[in-house]
Design an enzyme around this catalytic site. Structure first.
Site, PDB file in Angstrom:
ATOM      1  N   ARG A 296       0.856  33.240  34.223  1.00  7.46           N
ATOM      2  CA  ARG A 296      -0.192  33.455  35.233  1.00  7.46           C
ATOM      3  C   ARG A 296      -0.969  32.182  35.516  1.00  7.46           C
ATOM      4  O   ARG A 296      -1.343  31.911  36.663  1.00  7.46           O
ATOM      5  CB  ARG A 296      -1.119  34.584  34.773  1.00  7.46           C
ATOM      6  CG  ARG A 296      -0.486  35.947  34.949  1.00  7.46           C
ATOM      7  CD  ARG A 296      -1.297  37.072  34.354  1.00  7.46           C
ATOM      8  NE  ARG A 296      -0.649  38.356  34.639  1.00  7.46           N
ATOM      9  CZ  ARG A 296      -0.984  39.510  34.084  1.00  7.46           C
ATOM     10  NH1 ARG A 296      -1.961  39.558  33.191  1.00  7.46           N
ATOM     11  NH2 ARG A 296      -0.348  40.619  34.409  1.00  7.46           N
ATOM     12  N   TYR A 440       4.370  37.744  42.031  1.00  8.19           N
ATOM     13  CA  TYR A 440       4.953  37.823  40.689  1.00  8.19           C
ATOM     14  C   TYR A 440       3.944  37.519  39.594  1.00  8.19           C
ATOM     15  O   TYR A 440       2.842  37.066  39.850  1.00  8.19           O
ATOM     16  CB  TYR A 440       6.222  37.001  40.545  1.00  8.19           C
ATOM     17  CG  TYR A 440       6.237  35.519  40.818  1.00  8.19           C
ATOM     18  CD1 TYR A 440       5.103  34.738  40.885  1.00  8.19           C
ATOM     19  CD2 TYR A 440       7.471  34.887  40.967  1.00  8.19           C
ATOM     20  CE1 TYR A 440       5.182  33.382  41.106  1.00  8.19           C
ATOM     21  CE2 TYR A 440       7.568  33.526  41.180  1.00  8.19           C
ATOM     22  CZ  TYR A 440       6.420  32.778  41.251  1.00  8.19           C
ATOM     23  OH  TYR A 440       6.514  31.430  41.465  1.00  8.19           O
ATOM     24  N   GLU A 441       4.369  37.836  38.359  1.00  9.19           N
ATOM     25  CA  GLU A 441       3.508  37.786  37.167  1.00  9.19           C
ATOM     26  C   GLU A 441       2.278  38.684  37.327  1.00  9.19           C
ATOM     27  O   GLU A 441       1.196  38.368  36.865  1.00  9.19           O
ATOM     28  CB  GLU A 441       3.088  36.341  36.848  1.00  9.19           C
ATOM     29  CG  GLU A 441       4.206  35.341  36.847  1.00  9.19           C
ATOM     30  CD  GLU A 441       5.394  35.729  35.974  1.00  9.19           C
ATOM     31  OE1 GLU A 441       5.262  36.633  35.135  1.00  9.19           O
ATOM     32  OE2 GLU A 441       6.475  35.137  36.157  1.00  9.19           O
ATOM     33  N   GLY A 442       2.461  39.803  38.002  1.00 13.26           N
ATOM     34  CA  GLY A 442       1.373  40.741  38.239  1.00 13.26           C
ATOM     35  C   GLY A 442       0.781  40.494  39.609  1.00 13.26           C
ATOM     36  O   GLY A 442       0.111  39.476  39.836  1.00 13.26           O
TER      37      GLY A 442
END
Length: 597
Positions: A296, A440-442
Site C-alpha cells: 500500500r 489494487y491492494e485494497g
C-alpha cells in the site's frame, strides 16, 4: 513525446531540510546515509530512471507481454536487459538487511528513488516491487531455514516474488477463498486453486519466482480465521539452494487490462503445487498484511510517481504550445499567438498538480521515515509513536495519493487538448496506468473504511491523537512567525475541520454505522488535505530558514513559498466542503431502494 527528469533537488530538500534526515543518525543504517551519500544515490537512480527505464515506458505500453503455448511469458522488448541493470546495481536490496545481501540503508531512501523509477516506468518497476512485499513477509514470519533459502536470491533480485491473494469470486472478502492446501507427510502441502490479477506472475526476467499464496488447509475453519499463507516457488529449490524441477504453478492467461501493459498480470493455476507454510496455521492474514501494508505504501508512491511524470510533460507542452493571446495583452508579440502557459486556467491546472506533487513527496518520505523509526529505533516509546502514525497514514497515503494521482494525470492530459487523446503524445498511458493504483491492494473505498472503521478507534484513538498533536504543536510553535502565519492559520483551520469531523463520527457512527460508511471517503480526503497542508507548512519553514542563511537555491526556495501559498488559497478550503458532506450523514445516501438503481 513525453519527457521526464527525476526531481532530485526537491527530494534532497525534503530529506535534508524538511525532515532533517541527519537527526536520525542514531538509527541503524542512517549513519551511512550522509548528505553526500544520499546525493550520490539519488543521482545514480535518476540516471537509471531517465536513461534506461523511461525510454522503455511506451514500448511496454504498446507491445505488452506475450504468453506462449507452454504457459511461459515474455515481457516487452528491452525489459529484461533494463531489469538486469537494476539488479546489478543492487537497487532492490537498498534497504534490506545486510545479513541477506542488502545494504541496510533507510527505507526512506528506498522510497525516494522508488518514485523516480516508477515515474519512469511503472509497469517495469512492478516486477521488483512485488518482490519487496514478499521479502518483507518472509523476514517477519518466515523460519530461519526459509529466510536462508529464499531471501539472499530475492534481495539480490536474482529471484522475484509475488502475492497470490485474489480469486475470481473473492477480492476484498478473502474469507470466501477456495484455494486448498493438503498436508503431506514431509511437512509440505499440496496447493490447488486459481488466483487472478497476479502482478508479475510469470516472466523470464529472474531465475525463479517465489509466490506467496493464501489457501485454506483441509479442515480449517471457514472465513478469515481459517486462512494460511504458503511459499510456492515456480521452480522447487534443491537442498544446495539451486533451482530444481518445475512446480505445479502455471500461467493460464494474461489479463487484458486498461493499462500497465508491460507488466505480466496473470491468472495463475496451482495444480497440486508444492507449498510450504509460512507462519502459523490459520494465521495467514497476519502474514499477508505485512505484504499488503508494504504494497500500500508502494502504491501510494505510484500515485505520486505518475502524477509527477504527467505534470512534467504537461508543463513542457504548455511552455511550447502557442494558442490565443494572454488576457492582459500579447506576451510573445513576435509570434502569431502566446504559449498557453500564459492563460490563468492553464496555470491553475498546473499549479494544482504541482502543489499536490510537492506536498505529496514530503508526505511519502515523512511516512517512510515513520516506518524506519518504527523498525529501527532503540526507544520503545519512539517506536510506538511511529507505528501509530504509520498505521493511520498508510490508508491515507494510498487512498489520497492514488485518487489525486489519477485526477492529476487526467488534468495533465487536458493541457494537450485533443492532442492529449492521441497516443503519440503519451498522455493517455499515464491516465490508464494511474487508474489501477486506485483499485489494487485494497480499493480506495476500502482504504477509507479501514481508516474510519479501524484506525481511528484503535487503542482508544491514540494514533489519530498523535497526528493531531503534531500538527497542532507545529501551528502553535510557529504562531508568532509573521511569515508563517498565513500558512499556519490555514492549516489550523483545516485541522479544526478534521477534528470536528472526527468528533462527529464518534457521536453519530456507533449507533448508525452507515454514517461512517457514507462519510469515509470524504474523511480520508479531508485528512489528506490537512496532512498535505502540514507538509507545506514544514516546507515553508525550511525554505525560509535556508533563505535566511543565504542559500544559493533562492529561486527554488522562493518557488516553494509561492506554490505553498497557492495550496493554502486553493486546496485547503476543501476541508470545509468535506466536513459538510460528512455531517450530512447517510440518510440521502441510503434512501433509495436497491431496485431503483
Amino acid at each position: 513525446m513525453p519527457v521526464y527528469k527525476a526531481p532530485v533537488e526537491d527530494t534532497l530538500f525534503v530529506l535534508n531540510d524538511v525532515l532533517g534526515f541527519e537527526k536520525y543518525n542514531n538509527l541503524p543504517g542512517f549513519a551511512d546515509a550522509t548528505p553526500d551519500m544520499i546525493a550520490a544515490i539519488t543521482g545514480e537512480a535518476a540516471k537509471l530512471s531517465e536513461e534506461v527505464l523511461f525510454p522503455l515506458n511506451r514500448v511496454g505500453d504498446q507491445e505488452g507481454c506475450i504468453r506462449h503455448d507452454d504457459g511461459s511469458v515474455t515481457p516487452p522488448k528491452g525489459f529484461k536487459q533494463a531489469y538486469d541493470q537494476y539488479r546489478e546495481g543492487g537497487w532492490l536490496g537498498l534497504s534490506f538487511p545486510e545479513a541477506y545481501g542488502g545494504q541496510g540503508l533507510p527505507y526512506t531512501l528506498n522510497s525516494a528513488v522508488g518514485e523516480y523509477m516508477s515515474s519512469a516506468n511503472m509497469a517495469l518497476m512492478m516486477y521488483p516491487g512485488l518482490t519487496s512485499g514478499a521479502v518483507a513477509a518472509i523476514l517477519v514470519h518466515g523460519t530461519d531455514a526459509q529466510k536462508s533459502t529464499y531471501l539472499p536470491n530475492m534481495v539480490s533480485g536474482t529471484w522475484s516474488g509475488t502475492m497470490n491473494l485474489t480469486e475470481p469470486h473473492c477480492g476484498t472478502d478473502l474469507g470466501m477463498l477456495r484455494t486448498k492446501a493438503v498436508p503431506q507427510p514431509d511437512g509440505s502441502y499440496r496447493i490447488s486453486g486459481q488466483k487472478i490479477f497476479i502482478s508479475a506472475g510469470e516472466h523470464d526476467m529472474t531465475e525463479n519466482i517465489i509466490h506467496l499464496v493464501l489457501a485454506r488447509i483441509e479442515g480449517a475453519p471457514e472465513g478469515t480465521k481459517g486462512i494460511s499463507l504458503f511459499i510456492v516457488p515456480k521452480f522447487l529449490v534443491n537442498e544446495d539452494g539451486s533451482v530444481g524441477a518445475r512446480n505445479g504453478v502455471t500461467c493460464g492467461a494474461i489479463e487484458h487490462k486498461m493499462g500497465i501493459h508491460g507488466n505480466a498480470t496473470c491468472v495463475l493455476n496451482h495444480d497440486d503445487a508444492a507449498g510450504y507454510l509460512i507462519g502459523a496455521e490459520n494465521k495467514g492474514l497476519a502474514a499477508m498484511f505485512v505484504m499488503m501494508n508494504e504494497a500500500r505504501l508502494g502504491v501510494g508512491l505510484q500515485g505520486l510517481a505518475i502524477s509527477e511524470a504527467a505534470y512534467q510533460s504537461a508543463a513542457s507542452y504548455a511552455r511550447d504550445r502557442i494558442q490565443g493571446r494572454a488576457l492582459t495583452g500579447p506576451k510573445a508579440p513576435d509570434k502569431k499567438a502566446d504559449p498557453i502557459i500564459v492563460h490563468p486556467d492553464v496555470r491553475r491546472t498546473l499549479m494544482q498538480i504541482r502543489a499536490i506533487n510537492e506536498a505529496g513527496r514530503a508526505f511519502l518520505l515523512y511516512t517512510a521515515l515513520q516506518s524506519d523509526i518504527a523498525h529501527r529505533s532503540p526507544d520503545a516509546a519512539e517506536r510506538q509513536k511511529a507505528e501509530d502514525i504509520l498505521s493511520i497514514m498508510t490508508p491515507v497515503l494510498k487512498g489520497v495519493m492514488t485518487d489525486r494521482g489519477f485526477e492529476n494525470a487526467v488534468q495533465a492530459q487536458q493541457m494537450f487538448g485533443g492532442h492529449g487523446y492521441i497516443e503519440e503524445h503519451g498522455m493517455s498511458q499515464y491516465v490508464r496506468d494511474a487508474r489501477i493504483a486506485m483499485l489494487y491492494e485494497g480499493a480506495n473505498g476500502v482504504q477509507a473504511m479501514d481508516l474510519v472503521g479501524r484506525k481511528l478507534a484503535a487503542n482508544g484513538g491514540r494514533a489519530v491523537m498523535a497526528v493531531f498533536k503534531e500538527i497542532g504543536d507545529f501551528c502553535e510553535e510557529n504562531r508568532a512567525d509573521e511569515r508563517l502565519a498565513p500558512y499556519t492559520k490555514a492549516i489550523k483551520k483545516g485541522l479544526n475541520d478534521l477534528q470536528a469531523a472526527t468528533m462527529w463520527f464518534m457521536s453519530n457512527a456507533m449507533a448508525k454505522p452507515d454514517n461512517a460508511g457514507a462519510g469515509a471517503t470524504d474523511y480520508m480526503h479531508l485528512f489528506g488535505v490537512v496532512i498535505l497542508g502540514f507538509m507545506w507548512g514544514k516546507s515553508v519553514k525550511a525554505a525560509n530558514e535556508r533563505l535566511d542563511a543565504g542559500d544559493a537555491r533562492a529561486d527554488f526556495l522562493n518557488n516553494k513559498l509561492v506554490t505553498a501559498r497557492f495550496y493554502m488559497d486553493r486546496v485547503m478550503p476543501e476541508t470545509a466542503l468535506r466536513k459538510a458532506r460528512i455531517e450530512a450523514g447517510a440518510d440521502s445516501v441510503m434512501a433509495l431502494d436497491a431496485s431503483a438503481f
